[in-house]
Scaffold this active site. Structure first.
Site, PDB file in Angstrom:
ATOM      1  N   GLU A  50      32.947  57.710 122.315  1.00  0.00           N
ATOM      2  CA  GLU A  50      31.814  58.357 121.644  1.00  0.00           C
ATOM      3  C   GLU A  50      31.712  59.818 122.074  1.00  0.00           C
ATOM      4  O   GLU A  50      31.394  60.103 123.220  1.00  0.00           O
ATOM      5  CB  GLU A  50      30.516  57.635 122.005  1.00  0.00           C
ATOM      6  N   HIS A  67      29.735  55.030 116.732  1.00  0.00           N
ATOM      7  CA  HIS A  67      29.845  53.956 117.727  1.00  0.00           C
ATOM      8  C   HIS A  67      30.856  52.894 117.304  1.00  0.00           C
ATOM      9  O   HIS A  67      30.643  51.693 117.525  1.00  0.00           O
ATOM     10  CB  HIS A  67      28.454  53.347 117.941  1.00  0.00           C
ATOM     11  N   HIS A 124      20.251  54.989 122.375  1.00  0.00           N
ATOM     12  CA  HIS A 124      20.728  55.089 120.985  1.00  0.00           C
ATOM     13  C   HIS A 124      19.604  55.166 119.951  1.00  0.00           C
ATOM     14  O   HIS A 124      19.651  54.503 118.904  1.00  0.00           O
ATOM     15  CB  HIS A 124      21.645  53.907 120.658  1.00  0.00           C
TER      16      HIS A 124
HETATM   17  C1  BGC Z   1      26.646  52.264 125.905  1.00  0.00           C
HETATM   18  C2  BGC Z   1      26.549  50.898 126.535  1.00  0.00           C
HETATM   19  C3  BGC Z   1      25.788  50.028 125.617  1.00  0.00           C
HETATM   20  C4  BGC Z   1      26.510  49.970 124.306  1.00  0.00           C
HETATM   21  C5  BGC Z   1      25.790  49.126 123.324  1.00  0.00           C
HETATM   22  C6  BGC Z   1      27.333  52.135 124.587  1.00  0.00           C
HETATM   23  O1  BGC Z   1      27.373  53.355 123.954  1.00  0.00           O
HETATM   24  O2  BGC Z   1      27.332  53.160 126.727  1.00  0.00           O
HETATM   25  O3  BGC Z   1      25.910  50.955 127.782  1.00  0.00           O
HETATM   26  O4  BGC Z   1      25.627  48.732 126.134  1.00  0.00           O
HETATM   27  O5  BGC Z   1      26.612  51.254 123.786  1.00  0.00           O
HETATM   28  O6  BGC Z   1      26.671  48.721 122.384  1.00  0.00           O
END
Ligand code: BGC
Length: 366
Positions: free
Chosen positions: A331, A194, A124
């Site tokens: 997502e 998210h 991310h």
């Molecule tokens: C991921 C997870 C991660 C989470 C964090 C998600 O988009 O797929 O693996 O722990 O984000 O909030």
């Protein structure tokens, strides 16, 4: 449509930049953090802040017209800054949403090394991803446009990336998210929202009784570090088959290696698309309230993350603890580690090109 703009509860700007929890001195810069309230004719309310370009609240009706906030989060900036284990509640994640193996990739023979903030991998956008920065903001018709300039070299990424996300709320109870970007050097881009949903209301128990349908016949298996292996596997006969609506909890405890790696659902589905326009990726239904969320997108894939890392330690805006699997994310994006999978749809943006993609969260009831 009504707009209410207010400053979010102030904390020190020093914390924004360093992740600290003390109160501080640079209050002036902090006063640039705002929360925008959008309201449509049906009474649906969506709140957006320019800290992380995030959705902080979605108040939507159930089948009897009762309103509830269906997304997890906080009512202060401080809540978002201090949240342990960085859940990315409601934010835009990037420059590359999801994981890049070992934080490395190359474009045209030039190698790039990114911040590794998830074991040996990049997740991310790194340490100071788009969720941790203050975006510019302007009110537009029926919504707000947030802008951010991600500098060349930020978190290791090449190119000055000029990015915007425009959130609008329609009278059809749709949150429209329109992302646009340009760059001055070839780079990778994969941004997504998210938000965590619990259609029974944030702070309610597990989402395992929500019924989910994903329009995808294949998913991308992962290794222990949740990096895609390169395989694209048929969902048929696996717990990943959501082609017909299925309660999330139904196959959750099956003895499947992929479910062990993800600690449940934390995987990427390859959408069965007819073309490259707006198509329904997933439909989520909470039977008791009757609330429905439809995710409509131009993107090729969908990460369904079942809130496996929530464990009750985070206490949200209404004072209720966010227990294990009490929220889920849908997502829209390109698949994890695409920069290292040359045969998969490209995530490279070059100078002169325009990144332009839209996703809609549409709410209804039945
Ligand atoms: C991921 C997870 C991660 C989470 C964090 C998600 O988009 O797929 O693996 O722990 O984000 O909030």
């Amino acid at each position: 449509m009504k707009y209410i703009v207010k400053s979010m509860v102030p904390v020190a700007v020093g914390c924004l930049l360093t992740g600290c929890a003390t109160s501080g001195v640079r209050m002036k810069a902090f006063s640039s953090i705002r929360e925008y309230t959008l309201k449509n004719k049906n009474g649906m309310i969506v709140k957006i802040t320019n800290y992380g370009a995030r959705i902080t609240s979605i108040v939507a009706p159930d089948r009897d017209g009762n309103m509830a906030d269906v997304t997890l989060g906080y009512d202060s900036v401080e809540g978002y800054i201090n949240a342990i284990d960085r859940p990315y509640f409601g934010s835009v994640v990037g420059r590359y949403g999801n994981r890049i193996g070992k934080g490395r990739f190359s474009i045209d023979g030039a190698e790039y090394e990114l911040a590794t903030n998830n074991g040996e991998n990049h997740l991310h956008g790194g340490n100071m991803g788009f969720d941790k920065v203050v975006w510019g903001a302007e009110v537009v018709e029926n919504g707000v446009k947030l802008t951010y300039l991600a500098k060349d070299g930020e978190e290791g990424y090449p190119g000055n990336l000029k990015l915007s996300v425009t959130y609008t709320l329609t009278d059809d109870n749709e949150i429209v998210m329109h992302y646009e970007a340009t760059t001055d050097k070839a780079t990778v881009v994969n941004v997504t929202n998210h938000a965590y949903f619990n259609l029974a209301g944030e702070g309610a128990a597990t989402i395992n009784d929500h019924v989910l349908q994903i329009n995808a016949s294949r998913f991308t298996p992962v290794d222990e570090g949740l990096i895609t292996t390169g395989e694209q596997r048929d969902v048929k006969g696996t717990p990943f088959d959501f082609r017909k609506p299925k309660a999330i909890g139904k196959d959750l405890e099956t003895d499947d290696e992929q479910m062990k790696f993800g600690l449940g659902y934390d995987h990427n589905w390859l959408l069965d698309r007819k073309g490259d326009g707006m198509e329904t990726a997933a439909v989520l239904h909470e039977p008791k309230s009757g609330r429905i969320l439809e995710v409509i997108t131009e993107e090729p894939a969908l990460q369904f993350y079942g809130g496996n890392f929530l464990d009750g330690r985070l206490v949200g805006k209404s004072g209720r603890a966010y227990e294990h699997r009490s929220g889920l994310c849908l997502e829209t994006q390109h698949s994890p580690d695409s920069p290292n999978k040359p045969d998969w749809p490209s995530v490279i943006l070059r100078p002169g090109e325009q990144y332009d993609t839209t996703t809609i969260y549409k709410f209804s009831t039945k």
